[in-house]
Design an enzyme around this catalytic site. Structure first.
Site, PDB file in Angstrom:
ATOM      1  N   GLY A  51       0.670  -1.307  -0.043  1.00  0.00           N
ATOM      2  CA  GLY A  51       0.143   0.059   0.022  1.00  0.00           C
ATOM      3  C   GLY A  51       0.880   1.387  -0.068  1.00  0.00           C
ATOM      4  O   GLY A  51       0.147   2.315  -0.398  1.00  0.00           O
ATOM      5  N   GLU A 105       3.796   4.103   6.007  1.00  0.00           N
ATOM      6  CA  GLU A 105       2.406   3.312   5.862  1.00  0.00           C
ATOM      7  C   GLU A 105       1.530   4.123   4.951  1.00  0.00           C
ATOM      8  O   GLU A 105       1.646   5.385   4.911  1.00  0.00           O
ATOM      9  CB  GLU A 105       1.921   3.148   7.194  1.00  0.00           C
ATOM     10  CG  GLU A 105       2.073   2.032   7.732  1.00  0.00           C
ATOM     11  CD  GLU A 105       1.383   0.864   7.428  1.00  0.00           C
ATOM     12  OE1 GLU A 105       1.023   0.867   6.016  1.00  0.00           O
ATOM     13  OE2 GLU A 105       0.956  -0.234   8.080  1.00  0.00           O
ATOM     14  N   ASP A 106       0.751   3.455   4.358  1.00  0.00           N
ATOM     15  CA  ASP A 106      -0.568   3.911   3.617  1.00  0.00           C
ATOM     16  C   ASP A 106      -1.521   4.421   4.333  1.00  0.00           C
ATOM     17  O   ASP A 106      -1.891   5.584   4.324  1.00  0.00           O
ATOM     18  CB  ASP A 106      -1.090   3.118   2.568  1.00  0.00           C
ATOM     19  CG  ASP A 106      -1.490   1.536   3.109  1.00  0.00           C
ATOM     20  OD1 ASP A 106      -1.019   1.614   4.503  1.00  0.00           O
ATOM     21  OD2 ASP A 106      -2.060   0.638   2.360  1.00  0.00           O
ATOM     22  N   ASP A 109      -5.176   2.202  10.711  1.00  0.00           N
ATOM     23  CA  ASP A 109      -6.645   1.882  10.584  1.00  0.00           C
ATOM     24  C   ASP A 109      -7.009   1.582  12.226  1.00  0.00           C
ATOM     25  O   ASP A 109      -6.957   2.172  13.040  1.00  0.00           O
ATOM     26  CB  ASP A 109      -7.231   0.856   9.844  1.00  0.00           C
ATOM     27  CG  ASP A 109      -8.583   0.502   9.701  1.00  0.00           C
ATOM     28  OD1 ASP A 109      -9.460   1.357  10.194  1.00  0.00           O
ATOM     29  OD2 ASP A 109      -9.120  -0.291   8.931  1.00  0.00           O
ATOM     30  N   LYS A 137      -7.199   6.860  10.373  1.00  0.00           N
ATOM     31  CA  LYS A 137      -8.476   6.768  10.673  1.00  0.00           C
ATOM     32  C   LYS A 137      -8.699   6.706  12.061  1.00  0.00           C
ATOM     33  O   LYS A 137      -8.773   5.618  12.575  1.00  0.00           O
ATOM     34  CB  LYS A 137      -9.096   5.405  10.045  1.00  0.00           C
ATOM     35  CG  LYS A 137      -9.224   5.608   8.568  1.00  0.00           C
ATOM     36  CD  LYS A 137     -10.307   4.334   8.030  1.00  0.00           C
ATOM     37  CE  LYS A 137      -9.983   3.798   6.754  1.00  0.00           C
ATOM     38  NZ  LYS A 137     -10.765   2.710   6.707  1.00  0.00           N
ATOM     39  N   PHE A 158     -14.205   2.907   4.160  1.00  0.00           N
ATOM     40  CA  PHE A 158     -13.122   2.287   3.270  1.00  0.00           C
ATOM     41  C   PHE A 158     -12.660   3.133   2.140  1.00  0.00           C
ATOM     42  O   PHE A 158     -13.364   3.304   1.103  1.00  0.00           O
ATOM     43  CB  PHE A 158     -13.628   0.747   3.024  1.00  0.00           C
ATOM     44  CG  PHE A 158     -12.449  -0.088   2.370  1.00  0.00           C
ATOM     45  CD1 PHE A 158     -11.565  -0.611   3.259  1.00  0.00           C
ATOM     46  CD2 PHE A 158     -12.207  -0.051   0.883  1.00  0.00           C
ATOM     47  CE1 PHE A 158     -10.591  -1.630   2.779  1.00  0.00           C
ATOM     48  CE2 PHE A 158     -11.142  -0.784   0.433  1.00  0.00           C
ATOM     49  CZ  PHE A 158     -10.217  -1.452   1.333  1.00  0.00           C
ATOM     50  N   VAL A 159     -11.544   3.282   1.679  1.00  0.00           N
ATOM     51  CA  VAL A 159     -10.807   4.001   0.846  1.00  0.00           C
ATOM     52  C   VAL A 159      -9.811   3.236  -0.345  1.00  0.00           C
ATOM     53  O   VAL A 159      -9.315   2.319   0.290  1.00  0.00           O
ATOM     54  CB  VAL A 159     -10.123   5.519   1.145  1.00  0.00           C
ATOM     55  CG1 VAL A 159     -11.217   6.470   1.866  1.00  0.00           C
ATOM     56  CG2 VAL A 159      -9.298   5.224   2.138  1.00  0.00           C
ATOM     57  N   ASP A 165      -5.681  -0.596  -1.906  1.00  0.00           N
ATOM     58  CA  ASP A 165      -6.631  -1.490  -2.823  1.00  0.00           C
ATOM     59  C   ASP A 165      -7.707  -1.772  -2.311  1.00  0.00           C
ATOM     60  O   ASP A 165      -8.055  -1.936  -0.922  1.00  0.00           O
ATOM     61  CB  ASP A 165      -5.788  -2.436  -3.199  1.00  0.00           C
ATOM     62  CG  ASP A 165      -5.527  -3.486  -2.158  1.00  0.00           C
ATOM     63  OD1 ASP A 165      -5.282  -3.272  -0.782  1.00  0.00           O
ATOM     64  OD2 ASP A 165      -5.857  -4.784  -2.180  1.00  0.00           O
ATOM     65  N   ARG A 171      -4.867   0.484  -6.850  1.00  0.00           N
ATOM     66  CA  ARG A 171      -3.902   1.123  -6.290  1.00  0.00           C
ATOM     67  C   ARG A 171      -3.573   2.222  -7.422  1.00  0.00           C
ATOM     68  O   ARG A 171      -2.682   3.246  -6.812  1.00  0.00           O
ATOM     69  CB  ARG A 171      -2.993   0.051  -6.066  1.00  0.00           C
ATOM     70  CG  ARG A 171      -3.204  -1.272  -5.232  1.00  0.00           C
ATOM     71  CD  ARG A 171      -1.558  -1.751  -4.954  1.00  0.00           C
ATOM     72  NE  ARG A 171      -1.991  -3.078  -4.377  1.00  0.00           N
ATOM     73  CZ  ARG A 171      -2.053  -3.129  -2.939  1.00  0.00           C
ATOM     74  NH1 ARG A 171      -1.988  -2.283  -2.129  1.00  0.00           N
ATOM     75  NH2 ARG A 171      -2.445  -4.338  -2.431  1.00  0.00           N
TER      76      ARG A 171
END
Ligand code: IMP
Length: 187
Positions: A51, A105-106, A109, A137, A158-159, A165, A171
């Protein structure tokens, strides 16, 4: 020269949350902040696959400090919810001891993956260990974990896009967006 085309999102996209120029501007700011904080040092960027790749690529291009890059790939087992049980699928190639490590990190969560990762990296004796996440988040947190550098705080949705992805798709989208309900569940 052809006239510029009006913006058209991918047909599976419900709503664009962060567009390309917003992300670019924020990544530039993050890179400036990081370059200031690590001035005179050599930074080891640790990209978490898959990610983070788009974010990492853009971020490292904007850094004005010396840096090296390494990768880790982690999988979390989620039988009916995130358990926090994480497995290292790909480990660092370089020794982390004495290095200034910045995990890239992407998204954070629940924070369970990052919590495990930071515990794991800490045992290797880095000189410093911080986190830079494109997205956060905070409402979803199941464990106390904090990224020092955060691109955007977003609500519990959720994105996809900009490296993130759904079933390995989306992606490549240059923006961060929410999927249409109909696109979730399909392949
Ligand atoms: P955590 O352990 O719950 O913090 O999960 C972190 C990982 O889950 C991220 O690195 C992503 O790969 C994935 N993830 C969490 N939220 C999203 C999302 O909204 N879209 C895509 N992937 C996500």
């Amino acid at each position: 020269m052809a006239a510029p085309q009006p913006f058209k999102a991918h047909p599976d996209i419900e709503r664009v949350l962060l567009d390309e120029s917003q992300i670019k501007a924020r990544v530039q700011e993050l890179a400036r902040e990081i370059s200031r904080d690590y001035a005179g040092r050599c930074l080891t960027l640790v990209g978490i696959l898959k990610g983070s790749v788009v974010f990492l690529g853009e971020l490292m291009r904007q850094l004005s400090v010396d840096c090296t890059v390494d990768f880790m790939c982690l999988s979390s087992y989620e039988g009916g919810g995130s358990t926090g049980v994480v497995r290292v699928l790909l480990d660092l190639r370089e020794n982390a001891e004495g290095r200034d490590i910045l995990v890239v990190e992407d998204i954070v969560d629940t924070g369970l993956t990052l919590h495990y990762l930071l515990d794991n990296l800490r045992t290797r004796g880095p000189r410093s260990l911080e986190v830079c996440a494109l997205l956060d988040k905070p409402d979803c947190r199941k464990t106390q974990v904090k990224a020092k550098y955060v691109g955007f705080r977003i609500p519990n949705q959720f994105v996809v896009g900009y490296g993130l992805d759904y079933n390995e798709k989306y992606r490549n989208l240059p923006y961060v967006a929410v999927l249409k309900a109909g696109a979730i569940g399909g392949k």
